[in-house]
Design a protein around this motif. Structure first.
Motif, PDB file in Angstrom:
ATOM      1  N   ASN A 112       0.711   4.379  -2.665  1.00 32.06           N
ATOM      2  CA  ASN A 112       0.517   5.781  -2.273  1.00 32.06           C
ATOM      3  C   ASN A 112       1.585   6.677  -2.884  1.00 32.06           C
ATOM      4  O   ASN A 112       1.294   7.784  -3.349  1.00 32.06           O
ATOM      5  CB  ASN A 112       0.533   5.907  -0.754  1.00 32.06           C
ATOM      6  CG  ASN A 112      -0.687   5.282  -0.100  1.00 32.06           C
ATOM      7  OD1 ASN A 112      -1.725   5.113  -0.738  1.00 32.06           O
ATOM      8  ND2 ASN A 112      -0.578   4.934   1.170  1.00 32.06           N
ATOM      9  N   MET A 113       2.824   6.209  -2.887  1.00 36.67           N
ATOM     10  CA  MET A 113       3.893   7.009  -3.489  1.00 36.67           C
ATOM     11  C   MET A 113       3.670   7.179  -4.991  1.00 36.67           C
ATOM     12  O   MET A 113       3.835   8.276  -5.535  1.00 36.67           O
ATOM     13  CB  MET A 113       5.249   6.364  -3.220  1.00 36.67           C
ATOM     14  CG  MET A 113       5.736   6.484  -1.791  1.00 36.67           C
ATOM     15  SD  MET A 113       6.084   8.190  -1.283  1.00 36.67           S
ATOM     16  CE  MET A 113       7.627   8.498  -2.171  1.00 36.67           C
ATOM     17  N   LEU A 114       3.273   6.128  -5.668  1.00 34.02           N
ATOM     18  CA  LEU A 114       3.079   6.201  -7.116  1.00 34.02           C
ATOM     19  C   LEU A 114       1.915   7.107  -7.498  1.00 34.02           C
ATOM     20  O   LEU A 114       1.853   7.603  -8.625  1.00 34.02           O
ATOM     21  CB  LEU A 114       2.865   4.796  -7.691  1.00 34.02           C
ATOM     22  CG  LEU A 114       4.072   3.862  -7.645  1.00 34.02           C
ATOM     23  CD1 LEU A 114       3.724   2.506  -8.254  1.00 34.02           C
ATOM     24  CD2 LEU A 114       5.268   4.465  -8.352  1.00 34.02           C
ATOM     25  N   SER A 115       1.000   7.334  -6.558  1.00 38.86           N
ATOM     26  CA  SER A 115      -0.129   8.233  -6.836  1.00 38.86           C
ATOM     27  C   SER A 115       0.342   9.669  -7.043  1.00 38.86           C
ATOM     28  O   SER A 115      -0.403  10.501  -7.569  1.00 38.86           O
ATOM     29  CB  SER A 115      -1.142   8.179  -5.684  1.00 38.86           C
ATOM     30  OG  SER A 115      -0.628   8.809  -4.517  1.00 38.86           O
ATOM     31  N   LEU A 116       1.576   9.975  -6.652  1.00 38.03           N
ATOM     32  CA  LEU A 116       2.116  11.322  -6.814  1.00 38.03           C
ATOM     33  C   LEU A 116       2.577  11.588  -8.233  1.00 38.03           C
ATOM     34  O   LEU A 116       2.780  12.742  -8.616  1.00 38.03           O
ATOM     35  CB  LEU A 116       3.303  11.522  -5.855  1.00 38.03           C
ATOM     36  CG  LEU A 116       3.038  11.247  -4.372  1.00 38.03           C
ATOM     37  CD1 LEU A 116       4.313  11.467  -3.561  1.00 38.03           C
ATOM     38  CD2 LEU A 116       1.918  12.130  -3.856  1.00 38.03           C
ATOM     39  N   ALA A 117       2.767  10.548  -9.022  1.00 38.92           N
ATOM     40  CA  ALA A 117       3.284  10.700 -10.383  1.00 38.92           C
ATOM     41  C   ALA A 117       2.141  10.898 -11.369  1.00 38.92           C
ATOM     42  O   ALA A 117       1.065  10.311 -11.223  1.00 38.92           O
ATOM     43  CB  ALA A 117       4.114   9.484 -10.765  1.00 38.92           C
TER      44      ALA A 117
ATOM     45  N   ALA B 242      13.113   5.186  -7.192  1.00 38.42           N
ATOM     46  CA  ALA B 242      13.585   6.052  -6.116  1.00 38.42           C
ATOM     47  C   ALA B 242      13.043   5.582  -4.771  1.00 38.42           C
ATOM     48  O   ALA B 242      13.764   5.549  -3.769  1.00 38.42           O
ATOM     49  CB  ALA B 242      13.166   7.493  -6.380  1.00 38.42           C
ATOM     50  N   THR B 243      11.771   5.198  -4.748  1.00 39.55           N
ATOM     51  CA  THR B 243      11.152   4.729  -3.504  1.00 39.55           C
ATOM     52  C   THR B 243      11.791   3.430  -3.037  1.00 39.55           C
ATOM     53  O   THR B 243      12.088   3.269  -1.846  1.00 39.55           O
ATOM     54  CB  THR B 243       9.635   4.524  -3.704  1.00 39.55           C
ATOM     55  OG1 THR B 243       9.034   5.768  -4.077  1.00 39.55           O
ATOM     56  CG2 THR B 243       8.978   4.019  -2.427  1.00 39.55           C
ATOM     57  N   LEU B 244      12.017   2.508  -3.946  1.00 41.41           N
ATOM     58  CA  LEU B 244      12.642   1.241  -3.580  1.00 41.41           C
ATOM     59  C   LEU B 244      14.065   1.454  -3.072  1.00 41.41           C
ATOM     60  O   LEU B 244      14.487   0.843  -2.082  1.00 41.41           O
ATOM     61  CB  LEU B 244      12.646   0.285  -4.771  1.00 41.41           C
ATOM     62  CG  LEU B 244      11.289  -0.282  -5.199  1.00 41.41           C
ATOM     63  CD1 LEU B 244      11.427  -1.050  -6.514  1.00 41.41           C
ATOM     64  CD2 LEU B 244      10.710  -1.184  -4.109  1.00 41.41           C
ATOM     65  N   ALA B 245      14.823   2.332  -3.756  1.00 41.43           N
ATOM     66  CA  ALA B 245      16.203   2.593  -3.338  1.00 41.43           C
ATOM     67  C   ALA B 245      16.233   3.207  -1.945  1.00 41.43           C
ATOM     68  O   ALA B 245      17.025   2.798  -1.085  1.00 41.43           O
ATOM     69  CB  ALA B 245      16.891   3.509  -4.340  1.00 41.43           C
TER      70      ALA B 245
ATOM     71  N   GLU C 116       0.817  -1.210   0.000  1.00 39.97           N
ATOM     72  CA  GLU C 116       0.000   0.000   0.000  1.00 39.97           C
ATOM     73  C   GLU C 116       0.854   1.265   0.000  1.00 39.97           C
ATOM     74  O   GLU C 116       0.525   2.255  -0.653  1.00 39.97           O
ATOM     75  CB  GLU C 116      -0.926  -0.004   1.212  1.00 39.97           C
ATOM     76  CG  GLU C 116      -1.844   1.195   1.291  1.00 39.97           C
ATOM     77  CD  GLU C 116      -2.739   1.159   2.517  1.00 39.97           C
ATOM     78  OE1 GLU C 116      -3.435   2.165   2.772  1.00 39.97           O
ATOM     79  OE2 GLU C 116      -2.728   0.132   3.216  1.00 39.97           O
ATOM     80  N   SER C 117       1.967   1.251   0.724  1.00 40.60           N
ATOM     81  CA  SER C 117       2.819   2.441   0.797  1.00 40.60           C
ATOM     82  C   SER C 117       3.408   2.796  -0.570  1.00 40.60           C
ATOM     83  O   SER C 117       3.534   3.978  -0.905  1.00 40.60           O
ATOM     84  CB  SER C 117       3.941   2.224   1.818  1.00 40.60           C
ATOM     85  OG  SER C 117       4.650   1.027   1.550  1.00 40.60           O
ATOM     86  N   ILE C 118       3.749   1.806  -1.369  1.00 45.20           N
ATOM     87  CA  ILE C 118       4.266   2.083  -2.712  1.00 45.20           C
ATOM     88  C   ILE C 118       3.152   2.605  -3.605  1.00 45.20           C
ATOM     89  O   ILE C 118       3.358   3.528  -4.408  1.00 45.20           O
ATOM     90  CB  ILE C 118       4.920   0.827  -3.320  1.00 45.20           C
ATOM     91  CG1 ILE C 118       6.221   0.500  -2.585  1.00 45.20           C
ATOM     92  CG2 ILE C 118       5.202   1.040  -4.801  1.00 45.20           C
ATOM     93  CD1 ILE C 118       7.013  -0.628  -3.183  1.00 45.20           C
TER      94      ILE C 118
ATOM     95  N   ALA D  29       4.237  11.760   0.982  1.00 46.36           N
ATOM     96  CA  ALA D  29       5.574  11.171   1.120  1.00 46.36           C
ATOM     97  C   ALA D  29       5.959  11.042   2.590  1.00 46.36           C
ATOM     98  O   ALA D  29       6.541  10.039   3.009  1.00 46.36           O
ATOM     99  CB  ALA D  29       6.597  12.011   0.361  1.00 46.36           C
ATOM    100  N   ARG D  30       5.635  12.042   3.380  1.00 47.61           N
ATOM    101  CA  ARG D  30       5.970  11.983   4.803  1.00 47.61           C
ATOM    102  C   ARG D  30       5.115  10.945   5.535  1.00 47.61           C
ATOM    103  O   ARG D  30       5.582  10.305   6.485  1.00 47.61           O
ATOM    104  CB  ARG D  30       5.810  13.369   5.440  1.00 47.61           C
ATOM    105  CG  ARG D  30       6.863  14.367   4.970  1.00 47.61           C
ATOM    106  CD  ARG D  30       6.769  15.686   5.720  1.00 47.61           C
ATOM    107  NE  ARG D  30       7.136  15.517   7.130  1.00 47.61           N
ATOM    108  CZ  ARG D  30       8.378  15.532   7.584  1.00 47.61           C
ATOM    109  NH1 ARG D  30       9.408  15.663   6.737  1.00 47.61           N
ATOM    110  NH2 ARG D  30       8.630  15.389   8.867  1.00 47.61           N
ATOM    111  N   GLN D  31       3.890  10.772   5.097  1.00 49.87           N
ATOM    112  CA  GLN D  31       3.053   9.723   5.691  1.00 49.87           C
ATOM    113  C   GLN D  31       3.666   8.349   5.454  1.00 49.87           C
ATOM    114  O   GLN D  31       3.739   7.517   6.370  1.00 49.87           O
ATOM    115  CB  GLN D  31       1.643   9.780   5.101  1.00 49.87           C
ATOM    116  CG  GLN D  31       0.704   8.715   5.650  1.00 49.87           C
ATOM    117  CD  GLN D  31      -0.662   8.754   4.985  1.00 49.87           C
ATOM    118  OE1 GLN D  31      -0.898   9.547   4.079  1.00 49.87           O
ATOM    119  NE2 GLN D  31      -1.564   7.897   5.430  1.00 49.87           N
ATOM    120  N   VAL D  32       4.126   8.118   4.231  1.00 52.99           N
ATOM    121  CA  VAL D  32       4.797   6.857   3.937  1.00 52.99           C
ATOM    122  C   VAL D  32       6.097   6.777   4.735  1.00 52.99           C
ATOM    123  O   VAL D  32       6.480   5.698   5.213  1.00 52.99           O
ATOM    124  CB  VAL D  32       5.083   6.736   2.420  1.00 52.99           C
ATOM    125  CG1 VAL D  32       5.914   5.490   2.135  1.00 52.99           C
ATOM    126  CG2 VAL D  32       3.778   6.691   1.637  1.00 52.99           C
TER     127      VAL D  32
END
Length: 396
Positions: free
Chosen positions: A32-37, A49-52, A28-30, A231-234
């Motif tokens: 959420n991050m991808l929703s920004l793109a 970037a998120t995985l790294a 779910e956290s990923i 991003a900060r929530q994740v």
């Protein structure tokens, strides 16, 4: 799905990653991050970037690989190779995510650091760190006179090999460096760090090749604030995961026997074609992609921990993620392996492109993106004809 079409006119290869993933299989956290793109290119860059970044927050999980059973940790090092105004700034959301973790567990290392400062920061943080740098010019300026030394240090960190230094004030050693990294820059900046395909760091650095114009966004002011909040929530979720693992003893993570067999078959069959076409210098890249796939899968495992996705009692025994309070191994979920395999397969194609760019003559250029279909990358026929012939067999 054939990767190339219309070979008589132009070679096209689908290098997109996220669009080939089952979004429901992602933590779910990923998601959420991808929703920004906003574009497929941005999704791919933000995914890597998120995985790294997240790989720095998995301190006490490891897997064993190779005939000697060498320990590997989750740490990923990735370079997003892109032109100006390509949207690579989206990767900075991963840095926003990591700032939350860094507040409690310092691990950020500035890209604008001399090698000595870089070593000292990593040493003071117990060998665990995350370096994020989106300004390629900073990297180039700092590394202009020390790129070879940085190259060696990063290569050792990728293998968790001891990094030592000897100064007038005494000698010191980081016995098991665990460095995660996300860099973005142009081809000239990338080549300053990886000068040749024979260089051992090439096969250890995940390279994502992107090029495309970034659409002007009139609402960028409000969007930035909203993006940072997500991003900060994740980041807070990652912080809890990092804290739980940091305070626990080391535990082994592993693919299931079926997953190991599947990965071995993929390397032996589909990937062998890459080696045959590009030559033995690409062999190490193919072999080490197996390690990268396991690392990615392990990061996905860790990112499920805090949400409780790992502990469902309905999960089949072979892929259940255990509580973390025993000495038993943690096994990879099938969906996480499948996700990691797709990412690894696509990244291998990106690295094949980077390989050709480094190895080729000076007339080889960055591939251009067709204006009406940015999902497809157009290759120069002369430079990439051979690559087209074999990559077309992957996922065919």
């Amino acid at each position: 799905m054939k990767e190339f079409q219309n070979l008589n006119q132009e070679e096209q290869v689908d290098l997109r990653i996220v669009e080939h993933l089952d979004m429901q299989n992602l933590p779910e956290s990923i998601q959420n991050m991808l929703s920004l793109a906003k574009t497929e290119e941005e999704k791919d860059m933000l995914l890597m970037a998120t995985l790294a970044a997240a790989s720095a927050c998995v301190p006490n999980l490891y897997f064993r690989y190779g005939p000697t059973g060498k320990k590997y940790y989750a740490n990923l090092q990735c370079f997003i190779l892109a032109s100006s105004a390509s949207g690579k700034g989206i990767a900075n959301q991963a840095l926003e995510m990591m700032r939350v973790v860094d507040e409690q567990y310092p691990m950020l290392i500035a890209g604008d650091s001399t090698l000595a400062a870089w070593y000292k920061a990593l040493e003071e943080q117990g060998g665990i760190g995350y370096m994020h740098e989106s300004e390629g010019s900073v990297i180039t300026d700092i590394w202009r006179n020390a790129a070879a030394n940085y190259n060696t240090a990063l290569r050792k960190a990728a293998e968790h090999e001891a990094i030592s230094r000897n100064r007038v004030k005494g000698a010191s050693e980081i016995a098991c460096p665990r460095l995660s990294m996300l860099l973005t820059g142009t081809f000239s900046q990338y080549k300053a760090l990886v000068p040749s395909v024979e260089n051992g760091y090439f096969s250890r650095l995940l390279t994502l090749v992107e090029r495309g114009s970034h659409p002007f966004e009139k609402s960028y002011v409000t969007a930035k604030s909203e993006n940072s909040a997500i991003a900060r929530q994740v980041g807070h979720q990652l912080l809890r995961t990092c804290e739980n693992l940091m305070n626990a003893p080391e535990r082994e993570w592993s693919l299931t026997d079926a997953q190991k067999e599947r990965l071995g078959e993929k390397l032996e069959t589909e990937y062998r074609t890459l080696i045959d076409m590009l030559g033995e210098n690409f062999h190490s890249t193919v072999i080490r992609m197996a390690v990268q796939i396991e690392r990615i899968a392990m990061v996905l495992t860790a990112m499920r921990m805090e949400s409780g996705e790992c502990h469902s009692p309905e999960m089949e025994e072979e892929s259940r993620i255990l509580s973390g309070k025993t000495d038993e191994a943690i096994f990879c979920k099938n969906e996480d392996y499948e996700t990691a395999e797709v990412i690894g397969s696509k990244m291998l194609m990106h690295m094949a492109m980077a390989y050709r760019m480094i190895k080729g003559d000076e007339q080889e250029t960055m591939p251009e993106v067709k204006g009406l279909d940015q999902r497809k990358v157009v290759f120069d026929r002369k430079a990439y004809h051979e690559v087209a012939l074999f990559v077309g067999t992957i996922n065919g």
